[in-house]
Design an enzyme around this catalytic site. Structure first.
Site, PDB file in Angstrom:
ATOM      1  N   HIS A 220     -36.683  16.846  21.998  1.00  0.00           N
ATOM      2  CA  HIS A 220     -35.788  15.916  21.302  1.00  0.00           C
ATOM      3  C   HIS A 220     -34.381  16.513  21.243  1.00  0.00           C
ATOM      4  O   HIS A 220     -33.838  16.788  20.170  1.00  0.00           O
ATOM      5  CB  HIS A 220     -36.322  15.619  19.901  1.00  0.00           C
ATOM      6  CG  HIS A 220     -35.841  14.335  19.321  1.00  0.00           C
ATOM      7  ND1 HIS A 220     -34.618  14.205  18.702  1.00  0.00           N
ATOM      8  CD2 HIS A 220     -36.408  13.101  19.276  1.00  0.00           C
ATOM      9  CE1 HIS A 220     -34.469  12.958  18.282  1.00  0.00           C
ATOM     10  NE2 HIS A 220     -35.542  12.267  18.620  1.00  0.00           N
ATOM     11  N   GLU A 379     -35.199  11.816  26.123  1.00  0.00           N
ATOM     12  CA  GLU A 379     -36.545  12.341  25.918  1.00  0.00           C
ATOM     13  C   GLU A 379     -37.437  11.993  27.102  1.00  0.00           C
ATOM     14  O   GLU A 379     -37.712  10.819  27.365  1.00  0.00           O
ATOM     15  CB  GLU A 379     -37.157  11.754  24.649  1.00  0.00           C
ATOM     16  CG  GLU A 379     -36.330  11.947  23.390  1.00  0.00           C
ATOM     17  CD  GLU A 379     -36.852  11.104  22.235  1.00  0.00           C
ATOM     18  OE1 GLU A 379     -38.088  11.095  22.002  1.00  0.00           O
ATOM     19  OE2 GLU A 379     -36.039  10.426  21.576  1.00  0.00           O
TER      20      GLU A 379
END
Length: 446
Positions: A220, A379
């Site tokens: 992330h 991501e």
């Protein structure tokens, strides 16, 4: 790609995991205090010293990275740009300890787990049994609640153990016990970051040792390729994004929960980043951009599908990249290669100028905070909430057990530096509005 079968290495990993106890957690007990260095006083094969700020450094030609054990998070990534200046191009905190103190918890650079992104209704069914994960988003609304990034105490809320650390590589490990956050069975995971010349390699392996369980991980990482030092803007709206294999996305409702449908990204539409590179801010004032990232939200928080299969067999290491992000001002470009089949893009829509940037970032005479659209999260992962949509056929990539093999995620981020005249990076828009006016935003934990 089918998961690789477990081998003799499985037994070795299990024996190693018996010693990895610093991060084990009894859900009936209060969350243990984390300092950012718990369990890391002695590390077999450890190379460089831990820095004074609690971070671990790895480096190679043209690249330098810092990590913290909390969430196995990347906190700094330095690239020398076209101006000859070293830029810190990811978001994070200055000191490892603050990761454990920050109540807003934006998941800066961490590894959400054991299931990243959102789980509808914070529940899933597996082998005829229903499991409940703590709802940490919209918890008071029974129609909209979900579990985000593994629940209220997901992996990036926990301290990992550093198992190896050398000049150019670091490996973190975590043992996630049976029943933690409602998930069945123990999971053992190893996260390895490696620096190579102008390249960041990422490898995640997770083993379900007792029961079948969903596993989906990601990195992330928040990016601003200018390090907030572009004198004309602190945002990432001028960054150019290209997703050449992503002509489709997962449809979501106003709370960003998948509806079960797959949407096409029509050429020249707001969500079209596949037909040609396009600046992130190119369409933010287009009417179609409002609500694109949830109710009352303008921007992107979108799961793009990576469609390479139609072109025949491929090697992920050479077939790609699946995404390219570039800044014309700094000249920095990152090409992302991965074996995953989805790519989440979040454009920091809910930032409002209150989150501080690091001391390694920012320009003189400007607020030292993150503005709306000041960053972009990319991501690599699988199809979001696939555990609740068996018709998508994601079980082989999201459900793992003692006999099914190991979960794997591999990615490579290749960095290059070009001129600042922009070239292909300066494509402005597609007729659906130019960036400028800031729109309404929706509260989100991202």
């Amino acid at each position: 790609m089918a998961p690789k079968p477990l081998s003799i290495a499985f037994g070795l990993l299990l024996s190693i995991a018996t010693a990895v106890t610093a991060q084990q957690y009894d859900p009936s007990e209060p969350k243990p205090p984390m300092t950012g260095t718990v369990g890391n006083d002695t590390i077999a094969g450890n190379g460089p010293e831990v820095l004074d700020n609690g971070k671990y450094q790895i480096e190679a030609e043209g690249i330098r990275m810092l990590f913290v054990p909390y969430g196995a998070s990347i906190s700094n990534l330095f690239i020398t740009d076209s101006h000859g200046e070293e830029r810190d191009i990811v978001l994070g905190w200055d000191n490892a300890t603050f990761y454990t103190e920050d109540e807003s918890h934006p998941h800066y650079g961490g590894v959400p787990g054991r299931y990243a992104n959102r789980i509808k209704n914070a529940t899933f069914s597996l082998n005829g049994e229903t499991y409940r994960v703590p709802a940490n988003e919209n918890a008071d609304d029974p129609e909209a609640k979900d579990a985000l990034h593994g629940g209220e105490y997901g992996w990036d809320w926990r301290n990992f153990t550093v198992t190896t650390h050398t000049r150019d590589s670091i490996t973190f490990s975590i043992v996630d016990p049976d029943g933690t956050q409602g998930f069945p069975g123990q999971v053992i995971s190893y996260i390895t970051y490696t620096a190579r010349p102008y390249t960041w390699h990422l490898r995640m392996v997770a083993l379900a040792t007792e029961k079948e369980t969903p596993i989906m991980l990601t990195s992330h990482t928040y990016w601003n390729l200018d390090g907030f030092q572009n004198p004309t803007t602190a945002t990432a709206e001028n960054h150019t994004l290209h997703l050449p294999y992503s002509g489709q996305r997962i449809s979501v409702d106003g709370n960003l929960i998948p509806t079960g449908s797959i949407a096409n990204n029509a050429p020249h539409s707001v969500n079209d980043f596949h037909t040609a590179p396009k600046q992130i801010g190119a369409n933010l004032t287009a009417p179609q951009a409002e609500g694109n990232c949830g109710t009352d939200c303008t921007g992107y928080d979108t799961c793009y599908l990576i469609n390479r299969d139609a072109q025949g067999p491929y090697d992920w290491e050479t077939k790609g990249p699946v995404a390219s992000l570039a800044s014309a001002w700094s000249g920095i470009k990152v090409d992302v290669f991965t074996d995953q089949e989805a790519f989440q893009v979040y454009t920091c829509n809910t930032e409002n100028g209150t989150t501080p940037i690091k001391g390694t970032q920012g320009a003189e005479g400007r607020a030292r905070t993150v503005p709306q659209f000041g960053c972009v999260v990319m991501e690599v992962q699988d199809w979001i909430d696939g555990i609740n949509y068996p018709e998508w056929g994601r079980g082989g990539r999201q459900v793992f057990g003692p006999g099914s093999g190991a979960y794997e995620l591999n990615a490579r981020y290749e960095f290059s530096v070009g001129g600042t005249d922009g070239g292909m990076y300066m494509k402005e828009g597609n007729g659906e509005g130019q960036s400028g006016e800031k729109k309404k935003k929706r509260k989100s934990y991202r």
